[in-house]
Design an enzyme around this catalytic site. Structure first.
Site, mmCIF file in Angstrom:
data_model
loop_
_atom_site.group_PDB
_atom_site.id
_atom_site.type_symbol
_atom_site.label_atom_id
_atom_site.label_comp_id
_atom_site.label_asym_id
_atom_site.label_seq_id
_atom_site.Cartn_x
_atom_site.Cartn_y
_atom_site.Cartn_z
ATOM 1 N N HIS A 11 0.843 -1.196 0.000
ATOM 2 C CA HIS A 11 0.000 0.000 0.000
ATOM 3 C C HIS A 11 0.880 1.249 0.000
ATOM 4 O O HIS A 11 0.397 2.358 0.191
ATOM 5 C CB HIS A 11 -0.932 0.002 1.218
ATOM 6 C CG HIS A 11 -2.015 -1.029 1.128
ATOM 7 N ND1 HIS A 11 -1.835 -2.331 1.529
ATOM 8 C CD2 HIS A 11 -3.277 -0.959 0.650
ATOM 9 C CE1 HIS A 11 -2.955 -3.016 1.316
ATOM 10 N NE2 HIS A 11 -3.836 -2.210 0.787
ATOM 11 N N ASN A 12 2.192 1.066 -0.173
ATOM 12 C CA ASN A 12 3.125 2.190 -0.173
ATOM 13 C C ASN A 12 3.214 2.747 -1.604
ATOM 14 O O ASN A 12 3.756 2.104 -2.505
ATOM 15 C CB ASN A 12 4.493 1.674 0.328
ATOM 16 C CG ASN A 12 5.569 2.737 0.298
ATOM 17 O OD1 ASN A 12 5.630 3.567 -0.598
ATOM 18 N ND2 ASN A 12 6.449 2.691 1.285
ATOM 19 N N GLY A 14 4.920 5.096 -3.000
ATOM 20 C CA GLY A 14 6.268 5.316 -3.546
ATOM 21 C C GLY A 14 6.824 4.036 -4.151
ATOM 22 O O GLY A 14 7.328 4.018 -5.282
ATOM 23 N N GLU A 42 0.366 -7.902 8.374
ATOM 24 C CA GLU A 42 1.191 -7.498 9.508
ATOM 25 C C GLU A 42 2.625 -7.992 9.321
ATOM 26 O O GLU A 42 2.839 -9.173 8.991
ATOM 27 C CB GLU A 42 0.613 -8.068 10.805
ATOM 28 C CG GLU A 42 0.760 -7.097 11.959
ATOM 29 C CD GLU A 42 0.421 -7.734 13.284
ATOM 30 O OE1 GLU A 42 1.101 -7.418 14.266
ATOM 31 O OE2 GLU A 42 -0.499 -8.584 13.307
ATOM 32 N N ASP A 71 10.059 -5.892 0.706
ATOM 33 C CA ASP A 71 10.342 -5.400 2.052
ATOM 34 C C ASP A 71 11.722 -4.761 1.992
ATOM 35 O O ASP A 71 12.670 -5.345 1.466
ATOM 36 C CB ASP A 71 10.281 -6.501 3.116
ATOM 37 C CG ASP A 71 10.020 -5.864 4.479
ATOM 38 O OD1 ASP A 71 8.929 -5.298 4.665
ATOM 39 O OD2 ASP A 71 10.914 -5.890 5.341
ATOM 40 N N SER A 72 11.786 -3.547 2.473
ATOM 41 C CA SER A 72 13.020 -2.790 2.291
ATOM 42 C C SER A 72 13.235 -1.855 3.464
ATOM 43 O O SER A 72 12.350 -1.678 4.295
ATOM 44 C CB SER A 72 12.942 -1.996 0.980
ATOM 45 O OG SER A 72 11.699 -1.326 0.889
ATOM 46 N N PHE A 153 10.751 9.029 -2.289
ATOM 47 C CA PHE A 153 9.868 8.898 -1.128
ATOM 48 C C PHE A 153 10.713 8.516 0.088
ATOM 49 O O PHE A 153 11.929 8.343 -0.014
ATOM 50 C CB PHE A 153 8.756 7.865 -1.395
ATOM 51 C CG PHE A 153 9.240 6.443 -1.493
ATOM 52 C CD1 PHE A 153 9.791 5.956 -2.659
ATOM 53 C CD2 PHE A 153 9.145 5.587 -0.390
ATOM 54 C CE1 PHE A 153 10.251 4.641 -2.737
ATOM 55 C CE2 PHE A 153 9.588 4.273 -0.461
ATOM 56 C CZ PHE A 153 10.153 3.802 -1.636
ATOM 57 N N GLY A 154 10.029 8.360 1.224
ATOM 58 C CA GLY A 154 10.697 7.901 2.447
ATOM 59 C C GLY A 154 11.931 8.727 2.770
ATOM 60 O O GLY A 154 11.890 9.961 2.826
ATOM 61 N N ASP A 156 14.648 9.202 1.010
ATOM 62 C CA ASP A 156 15.465 9.560 -0.158
ATOM 63 C C ASP A 156 16.250 10.875 -0.015
ATOM 64 O O ASP A 156 17.426 10.929 -0.398
ATOM 65 C CB ASP A 156 14.607 9.600 -1.426
ATOM 66 C CG ASP A 156 14.407 8.213 -2.012
ATOM 67 O OD1 ASP A 156 15.169 7.293 -1.651
ATOM 68 O OD2 ASP A 156 13.496 8.043 -2.837
HETATM 69 P P1 IMP Z 1 8.300 -1.683 4.444
HETATM 70 O O1 IMP Z 1 9.106 -2.463 3.450
HETATM 71 O O2 IMP Z 1 6.854 -1.613 4.087
HETATM 72 O O3 IMP Z 1 8.534 -2.152 5.850
HETATM 73 O O4 IMP Z 1 8.760 -0.165 4.365
HETATM 74 C C1 IMP Z 1 10.069 0.160 4.052
HETATM 75 C C2 IMP Z 1 10.372 1.600 4.470
HETATM 76 O O5 IMP Z 1 11.765 1.802 4.206
HETATM 77 C C3 IMP Z 1 9.640 2.623 3.619
HETATM 78 O O6 IMP Z 1 8.442 3.044 4.209
HETATM 79 C C4 IMP Z 1 10.655 3.764 3.571
HETATM 80 O O7 IMP Z 1 10.577 4.521 4.722
HETATM 81 C C5 IMP Z 1 11.989 3.042 3.601
HETATM 82 N N1 IMP Z 1 12.439 2.847 2.211
HETATM 83 C C6 IMP Z 1 12.467 1.677 1.514
HETATM 84 N N2 IMP Z 1 12.905 1.892 0.257
HETATM 85 C C7 IMP Z 1 13.136 3.216 0.176
HETATM 86 C C8 IMP Z 1 13.578 4.029 -0.890
HETATM 87 O O8 IMP Z 1 13.804 3.607 -2.035
HETATM 88 N N3 IMP Z 1 13.715 5.336 -0.597
HETATM 89 C C9 IMP Z 1 13.463 5.865 0.635
HETATM 90 N N4 IMP Z 1 13.022 5.159 1.653
HETATM 91 C C10 IMP Z 1 12.858 3.814 1.421
#
Ligand code: IMP
Length: 196
Positions: A11-12, A14, A42, A71-72, A153-154, A156
């Site tokens: 749902h992200n 970016g 979750e 997942d990142s 996003f996030g 960056d």
């Molecule tokens: P999750 O994988 O849903 O737990 O969220 C990963 C979080 O890591 C994201 O909400 C961002 O805050 C951060 N993140 C992951 N990839 C990137 C990126 O390419 N740029 C900036 N922040 C990132």
């Protein structure tokens, strides 16, 4: 492997945008979890791979379609790899301006060398009836002293990749970022797998 439709288990916005852009050459229908009113899964795992598997397999079971989950996160050396798998939750109410301020605060007493960091991405591709496949990508860099740019996003605007020219990911164009980013690298491996 031939597929006609794929669901991005996220749902992200970016992430979804970057993944959609990179999957364009496949000429398949790419849906997002929200398009099928699929819920958030979750993230109870403690590694990127565990969480990526949970999301891809969880949603694939619900909708019966191939699902790709990402997942990142951002891993900072001086913080022992934090926020890592907790990168989304590190930012209060998912407000990444606040999250970046907190990160700068935690690093305020840190010298330049200790600002080393990397982004990691694990993609899990779950197809009903098949074994889940995993693809990984990473980009190394450092945390800037202040935010630069408003792209991406996030986190960056705070991340300066080693392979660049000193600009942050927030100052990169989307193709430039995809060419070297953690997600771009993992997606290239995924595309190679689908094309073989
Ligand atoms: P999750 O994988 O849903 O737990 O969220 C990963 C979080 O890591 C994201 O909400 C961002 O805050 C951060 N993140 C992951 N990839 C990137 C990126 O390419 N740029 C900036 N922040 C990132």
């Amino acid at each position: 492997m031939k597929i006609e439709k794929l669901v991005v288990a996220s749902h992200n916005q970016g992430k979804i945008k970057e993944i959609r852009d990179m999957l364009k050459p496949l000429e398949i229908t790419v849906l997002a979890a929200a398009d099928l009113e699929l819920p958030d899964v979750e993230e109870t795992g403690t590694t990127f791979e565990e969480n990526a598997r949970l999301k891809a397999e969880g949603l694939s079971k619900l909708c019966g379609l191939p699902c790709l989950a990402d997942d990142s996160g951002l891993c900072v050396d001086a913080l022992g790899g934090r926020p890592g798998v907790y990168s989304a939750r590190y930012a209060p109410d998912r407000n990444f301006d606040k999250g970046m301020e907190m990160l700068l605060g935690e690093l305020s007493a840190t010298g330049d060398k200790a600002r080393k960091a990397h982004f990691s991405c694990v993609l899990a591709f779950a197809v009903p009836g098949s074994e889940t496949k995993i693809f990984e990508g990473r980009v190394d860099g450092r945390i800037a002293n202040e935010k630069h740019g408003s792209g991406g996003f996030g986190y960056d605007p705070l991340f300066i990749p080693d392979e660049g020219d000193g600009r942050s990911f927030g100052e990169f164009g989307k193709e430039e970022k995809n060419a070297i980013s953690h997600r771009g690298r993992a997606l290239k491996k995924f595309l190679d797998c689908l094309n073989n």
